[in-house]
Design an enzyme around this catalytic site. Sequence first.
Site, short mmCIF file in Angstrom:
data_model
loop_
_atom_site.label_atom_id
_atom_site.label_comp_id
_atom_site.label_asym_id
_atom_site.label_seq_id
_atom_site.Cartn_x
_atom_site.Cartn_y
_atom_site.Cartn_z
CB CYS A 30 -0.93 0.02 1.21
SG CYS A 30 -1.94 -1.47 1.36
CG HIS A 69 -6.44 0.57 -0.48
ND1 HIS A 69 -5.42 1.35 -0.99
CD2 HIS A 69 -5.84 -0.29 0.40
CE1 HIS A 69 -4.27 0.97 -0.45
NE2 HIS A 69 -4.50 -0.02 0.40
CB CYS A 103 -0.33 1.53 7.44
SG CYS A 103 -2.03 1.10 7.04
#
Length: 391
Positions: free
Chosen positions: A90, A348, A378
């Site tokens: 990510c 996402h 994160c």
Amino acid sequence: MKDVAVVSYCRTAIAKAQRGALNQTHGIAMAAHVMKEAVARAKIEAGEIEDVVLGCGLPEGATGHNVARSAALFAGFGVGVPGVTVNRYCGSGLTAASYVANAIARGEIACGIAGGVESISLVQFNLNFNGFFYEPLQQIMPAVWWTMNQTADLVAEKYGISRQALDEYVVMSQKRVTEANAAGKYAEEIIPIATQMKVTDKATGASSVVAVTLDRDEGPRPDTTLEKLSALKPVYEGGTTTAGNASQLSDGAAAVVMMDADLAAKRGLSILGYWRGFALGSVAPEEMSIAITPAIRKLMKLNAVNADDVDLWELHEAYAVTTLYNQRELQTPWERTNVNGGAIALGHPYGMSGIRYLGSTLLELGRRNAKRAIVGVCTAGGMATAALLER
């Protein structure tokens, strides 16, 4: 060291994985689409790009074979424009931006593209697991291979964040996305993409491919209520993570053009803002969500920035628990934190999200005539990336 300017930003709309408009769109096509538009918005020539760095959380299959270089070629940038793909899950997008920014700051290049791409539809459900687990490390530290849902449940339990608090946050986040959409904020950054989508009839199971144009995010649910969220079953029995308080699996791509700030100013190019700093954080893999706090604290210390100096905070919505934990630890004011909602509503695409945060936050600073923002993301393995932005 040279100052680094961001001179353009754009993204695809974010599509639902498997069920959405990008479920058949190759990573090369997605990335090339936003890269071409980013160059056009910057008002430069493609040949001026000296490197393309793309973040990708799952760099294999349709996002493999160094998708950055392939996308640059497919975008028509010419054989003289190189590319490299980076993976920090990510955190890949912000990591890509840091690579380009560092090269510009050191004078190695004058202009580059930082981007992010993810086709969860075409990649995540077809992963190559040959050799994926390494038993000697797994015996010592099994959480390296935990699912992110497991890490979210652990953090919520360990740090006393209740299911009700998680769901209440989601209601607020969905509301903020709805308000941002109504104000046309997300439309400003989205470049429509015409593509082919696989559609499956629920009743018959028959599939067909249809032409579609994706011009808006598919994920937001304006009708979200606390009652609806409370009725959802947790992913793991006894846990607090549900489909409603976790970010959605999604497909998408985004890109920014970054340039030597003096060169951009000399040429009269529009400057969205400046990249001022970058920092990393790292914690135990099972506590992935909490890594944003040490990354941001390090970033602030390195750049001599106090909390009162920050006009906007963007704290990654990997899960509602991610945002709630880090907001509580950093004590960021809610009126300046995730002001336009986040990934729980929007979705996402792992490698894309950091670039979306970068571009969206700079645009919001401009709307507010504000100066400084911090973005924290994160990432799997117990890590986080953080960036300091200015206008």
